[in-house]
Design a protein around this motif. Structure first.
Motif, mmCIF file in Angstrom:
data_model
loop_
_atom_site.group_PDB
_atom_site.id
_atom_site.type_symbol
_atom_site.label_atom_id
_atom_site.label_comp_id
_atom_site.label_asym_id
_atom_site.label_seq_id
_atom_site.Cartn_x
_atom_site.Cartn_y
_atom_site.Cartn_z
ATOM 1 N N LEU A 227 38.854 39.649 51.684
ATOM 2 C CA LEU A 227 37.644 39.661 50.858
ATOM 3 C C LEU A 227 37.917 40.057 49.408
ATOM 4 O O LEU A 227 37.145 39.705 48.513
ATOM 5 C CB LEU A 227 36.605 40.618 51.469
ATOM 6 C CG LEU A 227 35.996 40.181 52.811
ATOM 7 C CD1 LEU A 227 35.090 41.265 53.368
ATOM 8 C CD2 LEU A 227 35.218 38.876 52.658
ATOM 9 N N THR A 228 39.004 40.807 49.160
ATOM 10 C CA THR A 228 39.262 41.279 47.790
ATOM 11 C C THR A 228 40.341 40.487 47.063
ATOM 12 O O THR A 228 40.653 40.778 45.915
ATOM 13 C CB THR A 228 39.681 42.770 47.802
ATOM 14 O OG1 THR A 228 40.786 42.944 48.698
ATOM 15 C CG2 THR A 228 38.547 43.672 48.228
ATOM 16 N N TYR A 229 40.898 39.473 47.718
ATOM 17 C CA TYR A 229 41.986 38.708 47.093
ATOM 18 C C TYR A 229 41.546 38.059 45.780
ATOM 19 O O TYR A 229 42.242 38.142 44.759
ATOM 20 C CB TYR A 229 42.512 37.636 48.061
ATOM 21 C CG TYR A 229 43.644 36.825 47.483
ATOM 22 C CD1 TYR A 229 44.932 37.352 47.408
ATOM 23 C CD2 TYR A 229 43.427 35.549 46.975
ATOM 24 C CE1 TYR A 229 45.976 36.619 46.865
ATOM 25 C CE2 TYR A 229 44.465 34.804 46.423
ATOM 26 C CZ TYR A 229 45.736 35.350 46.375
ATOM 27 O OH TYR A 229 46.761 34.627 45.824
ATOM 28 N N TYR A 230 40.393 37.409 45.779
ATOM 29 C CA TYR A 230 39.898 36.711 44.585
ATOM 30 C C TYR A 230 39.764 37.675 43.409
ATOM 31 O O TYR A 230 40.182 37.370 42.279
ATOM 32 C CB TYR A 230 38.551 36.054 44.892
ATOM 33 C CG TYR A 230 37.845 35.497 43.680
ATOM 34 C CD1 TYR A 230 38.270 34.309 43.087
ATOM 35 C CD2 TYR A 230 36.755 36.162 43.119
ATOM 36 C CE1 TYR A 230 37.626 33.794 41.970
ATOM 37 C CE2 TYR A 230 36.103 35.659 42.008
ATOM 38 C CZ TYR A 230 36.540 34.469 41.432
ATOM 39 O OH TYR A 230 35.901 33.971 40.325
ATOM 40 N N TRP A 231 39.222 38.859 43.659
ATOM 41 C CA TRP A 231 38.986 39.823 42.573
ATOM 42 C C TRP A 231 40.292 40.404 42.056
ATOM 43 O O TRP A 231 40.406 40.715 40.869
ATOM 44 C CB TRP A 231 38.042 40.931 43.053
ATOM 45 C CG TRP A 231 36.713 40.368 43.429
ATOM 46 C CD1 TRP A 231 36.201 40.193 44.685
ATOM 47 C CD2 TRP A 231 35.722 39.845 42.524
ATOM 48 N NE1 TRP A 231 34.974 39.608 44.626
ATOM 49 C CE2 TRP A 231 34.636 39.381 43.317
ATOM 50 C CE3 TRP A 231 35.639 39.735 41.130
ATOM 51 C CZ2 TRP A 231 33.497 38.821 42.762
ATOM 52 C CZ3 TRP A 231 34.507 39.170 40.571
ATOM 53 C CH2 TRP A 231 33.450 38.717 41.379
ATOM 54 N N ARG A 232 41.270 40.534 42.925
ATOM 55 C CA ARG A 232 42.590 41.002 42.463
ATOM 56 C C ARG A 232 43.206 40.017 41.479
ATOM 57 O O ARG A 232 43.828 40.392 40.501
ATOM 58 C CB ARG A 232 43.545 41.205 43.640
ATOM 59 C CG ARG A 232 43.401 42.531 44.320
ATOM 60 C CD ARG A 232 44.628 42.901 45.116
ATOM 61 N NE ARG A 232 44.420 44.181 45.776
ATOM 62 C CZ ARG A 232 45.348 44.855 46.418
ATOM 63 N NH1 ARG A 232 46.558 44.376 46.498
ATOM 64 N NH2 ARG A 232 45.080 46.010 46.987
#
Length: 529
Positions: A227-232
């Protein structure tokens, strides 16, 4: 300071704003996943033993043989240690952001693969499980130096410690979530597929569907990371790396202008002047300026993790030893998973999670040094208080639980948080990720010593009470005394760790200097003892 770059000064002086919280969540979800993946294995090892090492002629349920148990518990730590060293080095060579997404994808893929461990024979399943958990650990290892370094380089100097601690505190929620997921999954399977206790029906005390329980628990760890890959990937490179390591003032100013929503000037001439002295990690100059500090961060993290991980991974064995968990043969396989998860969730809720957030709340008031020294001290006190009257606690389970929770509380409101924070603050930008990785790897070496050592040491001194396949050990009581002594050593080595509260990173490391004639400032600014 007059030599401080405008872009770095702006970061140091910035008021707490939305991007700080965004960075905490993005970095913190990595740590949530780290803790979930590392500690969820302790919830399912008893189940693995029942499923794959069942012996119909034994009066007790199947257990993992000593070597298999050691491998399953320790292989992820070996991967983590290797990942901390490799990705810590790579983070200084290629930049924090470029490496950050790679570690996350490795964690996602290997979490899923761990649950899909294939093969029909016990050896096949265990071999593939250990293989994927090693590479899962490798990805987790990269998250330690990168998350800490990114957060320290983004934060302002007044709340930097609290922000890094908040990232690390997500570890507590990861441990708690692991217990809750195991509770839900085991309760659902127990309701759907009823099984009798082992001493009533050995053959059917483990429902065939129980094989899905451990797989679901392990695979769930992929979800928060995914879920946090895009924001990283959307995070810009830190200004400190861009300016001080890549030497690109224009790009640093452009990136931080967007983040801070202010106009910042590129000061290339200042970048060209400051931090010209490029001594390496293995140079005499590094040893002179930072050698004692690196010894302090590596030794304290090593000692802390011996106590912290051995206590955490083998809660189920300690609870069984004091009689808080029923004997394995009086439960079905799914019921045993439920009871182990219930016990660990309670400890996480009462001691682990609150300890992390006490550090967040007080670190900018008490300082890193005080919290670390205090944490080691109280961990020692409570370990000895559990060990010395050990027979008493066998009949006073609630008292033992309170004392045991307090050891975790002061581990987290203490060295478990500060050993993560300090290495991200006291080393130069071009070596920051590498040195944090070295310090963290020392910690994982301690975790390996603790997890494997406690596995054998905590075995009973009575040969008749030893788990199948093990030799007699020194018993839980003496093992707890050893852990108390380890914590006392941690107090001693804490004296090598400097106080960094309220100071800019460049002031701490001396990277503002235009010449090479400065002394290592923080070596004489330690808290007096």
């Amino acid at each position: 300071m007059e030599n401080q770059l405008g872009v770095l000064n702006a970061l140091d002086a910035a008021k707490t704003q939305w991007y700080h919280f965004t960075a905490i969540v993005i970095a913190g979800m990595g740590f949530f996943t780290d803790a979930y993946d590392l500690f969820s294995i302790s919830l399912i090892t008893k189940l693995l033993g029942r499923i794959y090492y069942f012996d119909a002629h034994s009066a007790k349920p199947g257990t993992l043989p000593p070597r298999i148990a050691a491998a399953v518990n320790g292989v992820a730590f070996c991967g983590t240690l290797a990942g901390q060293l490799f990705f810590g080095w790579l983070g200084d060579k290629l930049g924090r952001k470029r490496v950050y997404g790679l570690t996350l994808m490795l964690m996602v893929i290997c979490s899923i693969a761990s649950g899909l461990s294939f093969g029909k024979s016990p050896h096949g399943v265990m071999a593939t499980l250990c293989f994927f958990r090693f590479w899962l650990g490798f990805g987790i290892g990269g998250d330690y130096p990168l998350s800490a370094t990114i957060m320290s380089e983004y934060a302002n100097k007044k709340t930097r410690g609290a922000f890094i601690a908040a990232v690390f505190a997500m570890q507590g929620f990861g441990i708690l979530t692991g217990g809750i997921v195991a509770l839900i999954v085991s309760a659902a399977f127990d309701h759907a597929y009823k099984a009798l206790p082992y001493n009533v029906d050995r053959e059917h005390s483990t429902a065939p569907q129980a094989d899905y329980i451990w797989r679901i628990i392990l695979m769930f760890g992929a979800l928060p990371a995914l879920l946090t890959y895009y924001w990283r990937m959307k995070m810009p490179e830190t200004a400190r790396y861009t300016a001080l390591v890549a030497r690109n003032a224009k790009q640093a100013a452009a990136d931080m202008s967007k983040v801070l929503q202010v106009d910042l000037n590129a000061e290339q001439e200042k970048v060209d002047k400051i931090g010209r002295e490029q001594f390496g990690l293995f140079s005499k100059e590094f040893a002179k300026r930072h050698g004692l500090n690196l010894l302090g961060t590596t030794s304290t993290w090593f000692l802390l993790d011996i106590a912290f991980y051995s206590s955490n991974l083998f809660q189920k064995d300690i609870f069984s030893a004091i009689g808080w968990l029923p004997k394995a043969e009086t439960m079905s396989a799914t019921k045993e998973v439920y009871r182990v998860a219930k016990a660990q969730t309670l400890i996480a809720l009462c001691g682990t999670v609150p300890g992390y957030w006490f550090t967040v709340a007080f670190i900018e008031h008490l300082g890193r040094f005080t919290i670390q020294l205090m944490g080691f001290f109280f961990m020692s006190v409570f370990m000895f208080a559990l060990a010395i009257p050990y027979q008493h606690w066998k009949t006073h389970n609630s008292g033992f639980l309170i004392m045991y929770s307090l050891t975790f509380f002061f581990a987290n409101f203490g060295p478990n948080a500060t050993t993560f924070i300090v290495p991200a603050e006291i080393f130069p930008a071009r070596l920051r990720s590498t040195c944090h990785g070295i310090s963290a790897a020392a910690g994982k070496a301690g975790a390996i010593v603790g997890s494997l050592g406690f596995l054998y040491a905590a075995q009973s001194t009575n040969h008749d009470k030893v788990d199948k396949g093990y030799h007699t050990g020194i018993g839980v009581k003496n093992a707890l005394i050893v852990l108390g002594a380890v914590n006392c050593l941690g107090m001693l080595f804490t004296l090598l760790v400097p106080e960094t509260m309220g100071r800019s990173l460049e002031d701490i490391t001396g990277e503002n200097e235009e010449d090479n004639g400065y002394e290592q400032r923080f070596s004489v600014e330690k808290v007096p003892v």
